[in-house]
Design a protein around this motif. Structure first.
Motif, PDB file in Angstrom:
ATOM      1  N   LYS A 141       0.818  -1.212   0.000  1.00  0.00           N
ATOM      2  CA  LYS A 141       0.000   0.000   0.000  1.00  0.00           C
ATOM      3  C   LYS A 141       0.848   1.257   0.000  1.00  0.00           C
ATOM      4  N   LYS A 142       2.029   1.171   0.594  1.00  0.00           N
ATOM      5  CA  LYS A 142       2.899   2.338   0.699  1.00  0.00           C
ATOM      6  C   LYS A 142       3.366   2.823  -0.675  1.00  0.00           C
ATOM      7  N   ALA A 143       3.471   1.906  -1.637  1.00  0.00           N
ATOM      8  CA  ALA A 143       3.907   2.278  -2.983  1.00  0.00           C
ATOM      9  C   ALA A 143       2.921   3.249  -3.619  1.00  0.00           C
ATOM     10  N   PHE A 144       1.628   3.039  -3.405  1.00  0.00           N
ATOM     11  CA  PHE A 144       0.620   3.924  -3.981  1.00  0.00           C
ATOM     12  C   PHE A 144       0.612   5.283  -3.283  1.00  0.00           C
ATOM     13  N   HIS A 145       1.075   5.323  -2.048  1.00  0.00           N
ATOM     14  CA  HIS A 145       1.154   6.581  -1.310  1.00  0.00           C
ATOM     15  C   HIS A 145       2.376   7.389  -1.733  1.00  0.00           C
ATOM     16  N   GLY A 149       0.938 -17.746   3.406  1.00  0.00           N
ATOM     17  CA  GLY A 149       0.790 -16.291   3.479  1.00  0.00           C
ATOM     18  C   GLY A 149       1.936 -15.586   4.167  1.00  0.00           C
ATOM     19  N   ASN A 150       3.100 -16.198   4.248  1.00  0.00           N
ATOM     20  CA  ASN A 150       4.241 -15.625   4.958  1.00  0.00           C
ATOM     21  C   ASN A 150       5.145 -14.841   4.008  1.00  0.00           C
ATOM     22  N   CYS A 151       4.758 -13.612   3.701  1.00  0.00           N
ATOM     23  CA  CYS A 151       5.532 -12.806   2.764  1.00  0.00           C
ATOM     24  C   CYS A 151       5.331 -11.330   3.077  1.00  0.00           C
ATOM     25  N   SER A 152       6.397 -10.544   2.867  1.00  0.00           N
ATOM     26  CA  SER A 152       6.312  -9.092   3.043  1.00  0.00           C
ATOM     27  C   SER A 152       7.136  -8.415   1.949  1.00  0.00           C
ATOM     28  N   ILE A 153       6.537  -7.414   1.292  1.00  0.00           N
ATOM     29  CA  ILE A 153       7.259  -6.676   0.253  1.00  0.00           C
ATOM     30  C   ILE A 153       7.343  -5.189   0.591  1.00  0.00           C
ATOM     31  N   LYS A 154       7.123  -4.837   1.849  1.00  0.00           N
ATOM     32  CA  LYS A 154       7.140  -3.420   2.237  1.00  0.00           C
ATOM     33  C   LYS A 154       8.508  -2.777   2.050  1.00  0.00           C
ATOM     34  N   LYS A 182      22.728  -6.366 -15.513  1.00  0.00           N
ATOM     35  CA  LYS A 182      23.168  -7.130 -16.692  1.00  0.00           C
ATOM     36  C   LYS A 182      21.988  -7.661 -17.506  1.00  0.00           C
ATOM     37  N   GLY A 183      20.976  -6.836 -17.684  1.00  0.00           N
ATOM     38  CA  GLY A 183      19.829  -7.233 -18.491  1.00  0.00           C
ATOM     39  C   GLY A 183      18.860  -8.179 -17.810  1.00  0.00           C
ATOM     40  N   GLU A 184      18.987  -8.368 -16.505  1.00  0.00           N
ATOM     41  CA  GLU A 184      18.073  -9.213 -15.753  1.00  0.00           C
ATOM     42  C   GLU A 184      17.494  -8.410 -14.594  1.00  0.00           C
ATOM     43  N   VAL A 185      16.269  -8.735 -14.222  1.00  0.00           N
ATOM     44  CA  VAL A 185      15.555  -7.992 -13.178  1.00  0.00           C
ATOM     45  C   VAL A 185      15.492  -8.846 -11.916  1.00  0.00           C
ATOM     46  N   TYR A 186      15.815  -8.228 -10.771  1.00  0.00           N
ATOM     47  CA  TYR A 186      15.819  -8.920  -9.478  1.00  0.00           C
ATOM     48  C   TYR A 186      15.004  -8.144  -8.463  1.00  0.00           C
ATOM     49  N   ILE A 187      14.406  -8.882  -7.520  1.00  0.00           N
ATOM     50  CA  ILE A 187      13.757  -8.237  -6.381  1.00  0.00           C
ATOM     51  C   ILE A 187      14.640  -8.514  -5.168  1.00  0.00           C
ATOM     52  N   ASN A 188      14.953  -7.452  -4.438  1.00  0.00           N
ATOM     53  CA  ASN A 188      15.824  -7.527  -3.260  1.00  0.00           C
ATOM     54  C   ASN A 188      15.011  -7.262  -2.000  1.00  0.00           C
ATOM     55  N   HIS A 189      15.367  -7.918  -0.916  1.00  0.00           N
ATOM     56  CA  HIS A 189      14.773  -7.726   0.410  1.00  0.00           C
ATOM     57  C   HIS A 189      13.287  -8.064   0.455  1.00  0.00           C
ATOM     58  N   MET A 190      12.836  -8.960  -0.402  1.00  0.00           N
ATOM     59  CA  MET A 190      11.474  -9.497  -0.279  1.00  0.00           C
ATOM     60  C   MET A 190      11.547 -10.587   0.780  1.00  0.00           C
ATOM     61  N   HIS A 191      10.848 -10.400   1.877  1.00  0.00           N
ATOM     62  CA  HIS A 191      10.971 -11.317   3.009  1.00  0.00           C
ATOM     63  C   HIS A 191       9.951 -12.441   2.899  1.00  0.00           C
ATOM     64  N   ILE A 192      10.454 -13.666   2.771  1.00  0.00           N
ATOM     65  CA  ILE A 192       9.612 -14.869   2.812  1.00  0.00           C
ATOM     66  C   ILE A 192      10.074 -15.678   4.012  1.00  0.00           C
ATOM     67  N   ASN A 193       9.192 -15.834   4.999  1.00  0.00           N
ATOM     68  CA  ASN A 193       9.553 -16.582   6.204  1.00  0.00           C
ATOM     69  C   ASN A 193       9.969 -18.004   5.844  1.00  0.00           C
ATOM     70  N   PRO A 194      10.961 -18.550   6.529  1.00  0.00           N
ATOM     71  CA  PRO A 194      11.356 -19.941   6.269  1.00  0.00           C
ATOM     72  C   PRO A 194      10.199 -20.893   6.569  1.00  0.00           C
ATOM     73  N   TYR A 195      10.058 -21.913   5.754  1.00  0.00           N
ATOM     74  CA  TYR A 195       9.013 -22.921   5.934  1.00  0.00           C
ATOM     75  C   TYR A 195       9.316 -23.730   7.184  1.00  0.00           C
ATOM     76  N   GLU A 196       8.305 -23.931   8.025  1.00  0.00           N
ATOM     77  CA  GLU A 196       8.501 -24.595   9.324  1.00  0.00           C
ATOM     78  C   GLU A 196       9.101 -25.991   9.188  1.00  0.00           C
ATOM     79  N   LYS A 197       8.622 -26.750   8.210  1.00  0.00           N
ATOM     80  CA  LYS A 197       9.054 -28.139   8.071  1.00  0.00           C
ATOM     81  C   LYS A 197      10.130 -28.301   7.001  1.00  0.00           C
ATOM     82  N   GLY A 198      10.778 -27.208   6.613  1.00  0.00           N
ATOM     83  CA  GLY A 198      11.731 -27.252   5.516  1.00  0.00           C
ATOM     84  C   GLY A 198      13.155 -27.551   5.920  1.00  0.00           C
ATOM     85  N   ASN A 199      13.496 -27.454   7.170  1.00  0.00           N
ATOM     86  CA  ASN A 199      14.837 -27.650   7.764  1.00  0.00           C
ATOM     87  C   ASN A 199      15.978 -27.231   6.839  1.00  0.00           C
ATOM     88  N   ILE A 200      16.783 -28.154   6.301  1.00  0.00           N
ATOM     89  CA  ILE A 200      17.984 -27.792   5.545  1.00  0.00           C
ATOM     90  C   ILE A 200      17.682 -27.222   4.162  1.00  0.00           C
TER      91      ILE A 200
END
Length: 155
Positions: A14-18, A43-48, A56-74
């Motif tokens: 929402k902050k982007a539109f502001h 639903g564990n994601c934040s893009i604020k 180099k001609g490629e697009v990246y998103i930085n600091h997009m926070h995705i919480n680690p999956y609980e059962k994902g371990n290594i």
């Protein structure tokens, strides 16, 4: 489910539109690991605090926070790692050309599921000045007051 069939909103910026005038939007895919997709389904994601960069001609998103999956371990990845966005070459060239102009930037707007795929809506944006933000707040207040008055008159 949201308005469109088969789409489910995960995170919204929402902050982007502001802070920006959004002039054009693009839909991009995101290159993710399996445990990241499972975490997004919960639903564990934040893009604020995230931003988009072109390298180099490629697009990246930085600091997009995705919480680690609980059962994902290594298999869990770093929650703030840089993730590649999947766009057509002509869209990337258009973004590069427009961001070289003064005042333009690329901002993430929302993350959602389109069917079984995770999509990111990005916007080509121009920054707002302080007086633009004040005008937007005044317009919202006037609209809210008008709706309130209209509701009172109906009763």
């Amino acid at each position: 489910m949201s308005k469109q069939e088969g789409t489910k909103l995960i995170a919204n910026n929402k902050k982007a539109f502001h802070d920006y005038f959004i002039e054009e939007t693009f839909e991009a895919g995101i290159s993710l690991a399996g445990t990241e997709v499972k975490s997004l389904r919960q639903g564990n994601c934040s893009i604020k605090e995230s931003y988009i960069s072109v390298e180099k001609g490629e697009v990246y998103i930085n600091h997009m926070h995705i919480n680690p999956y609980e059962k994902g371990n290594i298999f869990n990845k770093d929650p703030l790692r840089k993730r590649k966005l999947l766009l057509h070459k002509r869209e990337i060239n258009k973004l590069i050309g427009r961001t070289k102009e003064k005042g333009y930037t690329i901002v993430p707007l929302k993350v959602y599921f389109s069917g079984s795929l995770v999509k990111l809506e990005i916007g080509l944006a121009k920054g707002k000045k302080l007086y633009d933000k004040r005008q937007d707040v005044m317009k919202k207040d006037q609209k809210r007051d008008a709706e309130r008055d209209y509701k009172i008159k109906l009763r």
